[in-house]
Write an enzyme that holds these catalytic residues in place. Structure first.
Site, PDB file in Angstrom:
ATOM      1  N   GLY A 153       0.832  -1.202   0.000  1.00 17.34           N
ATOM      2  CA  GLY A 153       0.000   0.000   0.000  1.00 17.34           C
ATOM      3  C   GLY A 153       0.866   1.251   0.000  1.00 17.34           C
ATOM      4  O   GLY A 153       2.056   1.171  -0.253  1.00 17.34           O
ATOM      5  N   ASN A 154       0.253   2.386   0.239  1.00 19.24           N
ATOM      6  CA  ASN A 154       1.034   3.619   0.369  1.00 19.24           C
ATOM      7  C   ASN A 154       0.333   4.561   1.340  1.00 19.24           C
ATOM      8  O   ASN A 154      -0.737   4.247   1.854  1.00 19.24           O
ATOM      9  CB  ASN A 154       1.264   4.264  -1.000  1.00 19.24           C
TER      10      ASN A 154
END
Ligand code: CTP
Ligand code: CA
Length: 224
Positions: free
Chosen positions: A33-34
């Site tokens: 993810g980020n």
């Protein structure tokens, strides 16, 4: 009176927005993810709806309430976001790509939880490139007015202008991210750039940035 101008332009316009991160599954319990919170895209959706626009918001995994009068579509991966955008882009006047789309996804998602190998101190994940959603929309003959974001940690304006040209965008919103700036924060500093204009909006709340961004589009652009 700024608000009146905004309403005059946005009333009846339709707007598609992507927001938040995408999650790329590694196996049934892990993902890549980020740090995107989705707050900027959600603020744009909320403000545009208040100004009378018909708003569809394609959201990655975020922890945010749906703004009033906004149609929300939840997705997880970049491929799912791309599918949703392909279904909606042709019927809107403006597309704003605020999502932090993962550049890569895992080549072969494991169907079972990957076990830690006791005979090795390293492991390699093969990644493959995701489709560039905003560049794809900007290539279509029936494209809407296309707005991208460029989150950069350095050379912000230069990199943003390069993306504007390379992706054939109508406008790009450049912002400096990293440390306490940008992603998780409630405030933002945006530079709005088109081929003809450039406007720097100093640090302010994301809802103020949304207002300024939607006004900039209204002021500068003749949208078909
Ligand atoms: N974007 C997209 N699809 C992708 C990657 C990015 O639609 N697969 C969009 C983002 O929503 C944003 C713009 O492209 O509006 C720029 O994203 P950014 O990550 O800054 O650009 P990249 O082209 O991925 O370049 P890099 O990450 O190398 O800086
Ligand atoms: Ca990227």
């Amino acid at each position: 009176q700024a608000w009146l101008g905004l309403k005059t332009f946005w009333q009846g316009k339709s707007l598609l927005i992507t927001a938040g991160p995408t999650y790329e599954n590694i196996d049934p319990v892990r993902f890549i993810g980020n740090r995107s919170s989705g707050k900027m895209g959600f603020a744009i959706a909320e403000t545009a709806a208040k100004a009378g626009a018909k708003v569809t918001l394609i959201a990655g995994p975020v922890n945010l309430a749906t703004p009033q009068n906004v149609k929300r579509i939840d997705v997880r991966s970049a491929e799912q976001m791309f599918d949703a955008v392909q279904q909606h882009y042709a019927s809107v006047d403006v597309f704003i790509s605020a999502a932090a789309v993962a550049d890569f996804r895992v080549a072969d998602m494991a169907q079972q939880k990957i076990k830690k190998q006791s005979d090795s101190d390293e492991m390699t994940l093969k990644l493959i490139k995701n489709p560039d959603i905003v560049a794809w929309v900007a290539q279509q003959v029936d494209k809407p007015f296309v707005v991208g974001f460029a989150a950069e940690t350095q050379n912000v304006i230069e990199y943003a202008k390069d993306k504007l040209v390379r992706k054939n965008l109508d406008m790009i919103c450049a912002n400096q991210v990293g440390d306490n700036l940008g992603f998780e924060s409630n405030e933002n500093e945006l530079v709005l750039i088109t081929a003809q204009h450039q406007q720097t909006n100093p640090l302010s709340s994301k809802s103020q940035q949304a207002l300024d961004l939607l006004s900039f589009i209204a002021k500068n652009e003749a949208i078909r």
